[in-house]
Design a protein around this motif. Structure first.
Motif, mmCIF file in Angstrom:
data_model
loop_
_atom_site.group_PDB
_atom_site.id
_atom_site.type_symbol
_atom_site.label_atom_id
_atom_site.label_comp_id
_atom_site.label_asym_id
_atom_site.label_seq_id
_atom_site.Cartn_x
_atom_site.Cartn_y
_atom_site.Cartn_z
ATOM 1 N N TRP A 68 -77.153 113.585 17.177
ATOM 2 C CA TRP A 68 -75.813 114.171 17.164
ATOM 3 C C TRP A 68 -75.375 114.534 15.735
ATOM 4 N N ASN A 69 -75.595 113.613 14.784
ATOM 5 C CA ASN A 69 -75.198 113.889 13.401
ATOM 6 C C ASN A 69 -75.997 115.050 12.822
ATOM 7 N N LEU A 70 -77.292 115.101 13.163
ATOM 8 C CA LEU A 70 -78.173 116.132 12.594
ATOM 9 C C LEU A 70 -77.961 117.484 13.279
ATOM 10 N N LEU A 71 -78.079 117.498 14.583
ATOM 11 C CA LEU A 71 -78.024 118.759 15.314
ATOM 12 C C LEU A 71 -76.589 119.151 15.688
ATOM 13 N N TYR A 117 -70.694 107.150 25.072
ATOM 14 C CA TYR A 117 -70.875 107.953 23.848
ATOM 15 C C TYR A 117 -72.198 108.714 23.915
ATOM 16 N N ASN A 118 -73.266 107.994 24.290
ATOM 17 C CA ASN A 118 -74.596 108.612 24.352
ATOM 18 C C ASN A 118 -74.623 109.763 25.356
ATOM 19 N N GLN A 119 -74.060 109.532 26.529
ATOM 20 C CA GLN A 119 -74.108 110.552 27.563
ATOM 21 C C GLN A 119 -73.318 111.790 27.153
ATOM 22 N N ARG A 120 -72.169 111.562 26.553
ATOM 23 C CA ARG A 120 -71.323 112.705 26.176
ATOM 24 C C ARG A 120 -72.020 113.564 25.120
ATOM 25 N N LEU A 121 -72.633 112.943 24.146
ATOM 26 C CA LEU A 121 -73.260 113.753 23.100
ATOM 27 C C LEU A 121 -74.544 114.413 23.608
ATOM 28 N N ARG A 122 -75.273 113.750 24.493
ATOM 29 C CA ARG A 122 -76.452 114.415 25.070
ATOM 30 C C ARG A 122 -76.023 115.664 25.831
ATOM 31 N N ASP A 123 -74.944 115.562 26.600
ATOM 32 C CA ASP A 123 -74.454 116.723 27.362
ATOM 33 C C ASP A 123 -74.062 117.855 26.421
ATOM 34 N N LEU A 125 -75.081 118.377 23.306
ATOM 35 C CA LEU A 125 -76.266 118.934 22.646
ATOM 36 C C LEU A 125 -77.054 119.820 23.612
ATOM 37 N N ASP A 126 -77.212 119.353 24.842
ATOM 38 C CA ASP A 126 -78.009 120.110 25.806
ATOM 39 C C ASP A 126 -77.376 121.462 26.110
ATOM 40 N N GLU A 127 -76.061 121.497 26.094
ATOM 41 C CA GLU A 127 -75.367 122.765 26.322
ATOM 42 C C GLU A 127 -75.701 123.755 25.200
ATOM 43 N N GLN A 128 -75.707 123.270 23.979
ATOM 44 C CA GLN A 128 -76.067 124.128 22.844
ATOM 45 C C GLN A 128 -77.526 124.576 22.933
ATOM 46 N N LEU A 129 -78.397 123.636 23.263
ATOM 47 C CA LEU A 129 -79.833 123.943 23.274
ATOM 48 C C LEU A 129 -80.185 124.902 24.407
ATOM 49 N N ALA A 130 -79.458 124.811 25.507
ATOM 50 C CA ALA A 130 -79.728 125.706 26.636
ATOM 51 C C ALA A 130 -79.358 127.141 26.282
ATOM 52 N N ALA A 131 -78.439 127.283 25.348
ATOM 53 C CA ALA A 131 -77.960 128.618 25.004
ATOM 54 C C ALA A 131 -78.657 129.182 23.767
ATOM 55 N N LEU A 132 -79.697 128.508 23.291
ATOM 56 C CA LEU A 132 -80.372 128.954 22.068
ATOM 57 C C LEU A 132 -80.905 130.367 22.227
ATOM 58 N N THR A 142 -83.461 125.632 13.637
ATOM 59 C CA THR A 142 -83.161 124.800 14.809
ATOM 60 C C THR A 142 -84.431 124.105 15.295
ATOM 61 N N ALA A 143 -85.530 124.872 15.333
ATOM 62 C CA ALA A 143 -86.803 124.309 15.793
ATOM 63 C C ALA A 143 -87.240 123.175 14.878
ATOM 64 N N ARG A 144 -87.053 123.361 13.576
ATOM 65 C CA ARG A 144 -87.461 122.315 12.635
ATOM 66 C C ARG A 144 -86.636 121.043 12.847
ATOM 67 N N LEU A 145 -85.321 121.219 13.021
ATOM 68 C CA LEU A 145 -84.468 120.044 13.216
ATOM 69 C C LEU A 145 -84.739 119.377 14.561
ATOM 70 N N LEU A 146 -85.100 120.181 15.562
ATOM 71 C CA LEU A 146 -85.479 119.588 16.848
ATOM 72 C C LEU A 146 -86.738 118.747 16.695
ATOM 73 N N ASN A 147 -87.696 119.259 15.923
ATOM 74 C CA ASN A 147 -88.898 118.468 15.643
ATOM 75 C C ASN A 147 -88.543 117.158 14.938
ATOM 76 N N VAL A 148 -87.611 117.246 13.996
ATOM 77 C CA VAL A 148 -87.172 116.033 13.289
ATOM 78 C C VAL A 148 -86.568 115.043 14.287
ATOM 79 N N ALA A 149 -85.701 115.550 15.173
ATOM 80 C CA ALA A 149 -85.042 114.663 16.143
ATOM 81 C C ALA A 149 -86.071 114.037 17.090
#
Ligand SMILES: [Fe+2]
Length: 457
Positions: A68-71, A117-123, A125-132, A142-149
């Motif tokens: 969450w902090n990174l992405l 907290y975990n569920q809310r931030l996953r939701d 993040l997933d909304e952002q990632l689905a719209a990439l 974005t791909a690099r930071l996803l690899n980091v995560a």
């Protein structure tokens, strides 16, 4: 793929399947860590299995807060919805020196709060990632930071296993382990590795993800040496213990001896003595010491054993040479060749919870016939963790490696049963401080006597 062609393309056009692949890997990594927390009995969630580390509850929040902090916050610029948790769960602790943490379970939020907290931030993040948008100029970043995560989470899947290993078995929900492959007992022997070149690190223009400490590629000339064909086993290490190795001052460097005395260490941390019989603490059980399995020990204990045996630990470059070099001079991507890892190559990628016999994976042997290099336990080297020439820290995570360039950490190579397959790449470097005994790490030894005539296949 030729690196020149790859470099000539716009970043957003590289690896068009990356998005689906990255999202699949993120989902897999989340499933992996969810499954791992699932072995903790609910009443044990606020336990602290290792005195120098946080309580388990911290890590349930940390894996998500990191993403969450990174992405979420940094990359997608989303507004925080719980800045206190973002901060609370941001960083783990490294147990070098310093005092032990003194917090109490009551200092931490309730599980339901952390789960929400975990569920809310996953939701979010997933909304952002689905719209990439693959055409977005920022996609490569974005791909690099996803690899980091993804890799950060998978590294924790392993280091959390070290921690949960130390949690008493009645605080865990046992899982069945896959049977260890059968093998004949290993006949210890050494293999001669002729002088040659070892290529360490990654080229920055290769278009491949790596952590900051993997860059830049560099070549090292390695003089001839001999190396153990197998990792040192529990059976071999038992001889060292029985012969008084832990009491022989001459075998230990000063700092290692001081640690031995202050910690009261007299055997590997995974060994349990019951009525004069040695047992091994596995993830979910205690079993009579499996003599053919690799011993897991700290760097200090590995070094003392090597001195006792009249040998040394290999350097990082020697380990590379034994693993990836060939008699013809070319180097391989993996010890067994250039094709992707498969289960019979080694005990890795969560294949088992525990080790297997050292001679069980001959399909993974290197061109020189050195076995079991990837999987079944990391291997300590004599190399102090430091930057390769051309090192540059990641702007978004400057301390990832640089905080550990302190001459207090040693490079480990290889992998353990709980190491994800992505870390089997040649350039990946792991590191730990020399007196931390809970790592899934063993070792093999080398000698440098010219004219020696070790048994070689
Ligand atoms: Fe972390």
């Amino acid at each position: 793929m030729g690196t020149t062609a790859a470099a000539a393309r716009k970043p957003s056009q590289q690896h068009p399947s990356n998005r689906a692949e990255l999202l699949r890997r993120l989902a897999d990594a989340r499933a992996r860590t969810d499954e791992l927390f699932g072995i903790v009995r609910p009443e044990a969630l606020y336990d602290r299995p290792i005195a120098e580390r946080h309580r388990i509850i911290f890590y349930t929040g940390h894996l998500e807060a990191f993403d969450w902090n990174l992405l979420g916050r940094r990359h997608f610029d989303l507004a925080p919805f719980d800045a206190d948790f973002d901060q609370l769960f941001a960083f783990g602790i490294d147990p070098v020196g310093g005092g032990l943490p003194t917090d109490t379970p009551e200092d931490w939020p309730r599980r339901a709060q952390v789960d929400a907290y975990n569920q809310r931030l996953r939701d979010m993040l997933d909304e952002q990632l689905a719209a990439l948008d693959l055409g977005d100029d920022r996609f490569a970043e974005t791909a690099r930071l996803l690899n980091v995560a993804i890799e950060h989470r998978l590294m924790h899947a392993e280091t959390l296993a070290y921690m949960l290993h130390q949690l008493p078995t009645d605080r865990k929900i046992a899982r069945a382990d896959r049977a260890a492959p059968l093998s004949a007992p290993a006949a210890p022997r050494m293999v001669r590795i002729p002088e040659g070149t070892a290529t360490l690190g990654l080229r920055r223009d290769a278009g491949v993800f790596g952590w900051d400490n993997e860059f830049e590629e560099n070549r090292v000339d390695v003089p001839e040496f001999q190396i153990d064909a197998y990792k040192v086993t529990n059976g071999e290490f038992l001889e060292f213990v029985s012969s008084g190795g832990y009491q022989d001052r001459s075998l230990w460097a000063d700092a290692d001896w001081n640690w031995l005395q202050s910690s009261g260490t007299s055997r590997p941390a995974f060994w349990v003595l019951r009525d004069d019989q040695v047992f091994l603490r596995t993830m979910f059980d205690e079993i009579p010491l499996p003599l053919e399995w690799p011993v897991y020990v700290s760097h200090a204990e590995a070094s003392a054993y090597a001195r006792w045996a009249g040998k040394e630990l290999p350097s990082e470059a020697e380990w590379h040479r034994a693993a990836y070099g060939t008699p013809q001079g070319l180097e391989r991507a993996f010890p067994w060749g250039d094709h992707a890892p498969e289960p019979d190559h080694g005990n890795f990628d969560f294949a088992r919870w525990d080790p297997a016999p050292v001679a069980a994976y001959s399909a993974g042997a290197s061109a020189f016939g050195v076995e079991g290099l990837l999987g079944n336990g990391w291997e300590w080297t004599s190399t102090i963790f430091g930057p390769f020439p051309g090192f540059e820290p990641f702007a978004f995570y400057p301390g990832y490696s640089a905080n550990f360039f302190d001459a207090q950490h040693y490079v480990m190579k290889g992998a353990s049963a709980r190491t994800a397959a992505c870390f089997l790449r040649r350039s990946f470097r792991n590191w730990f401080q020399p007196h931390y005994p809970f790592v899934y790490a063993g070792f093999r030894c080398v000698t440098h006597e010219s004219g020696a005539n070790p048994t070689s296949r």
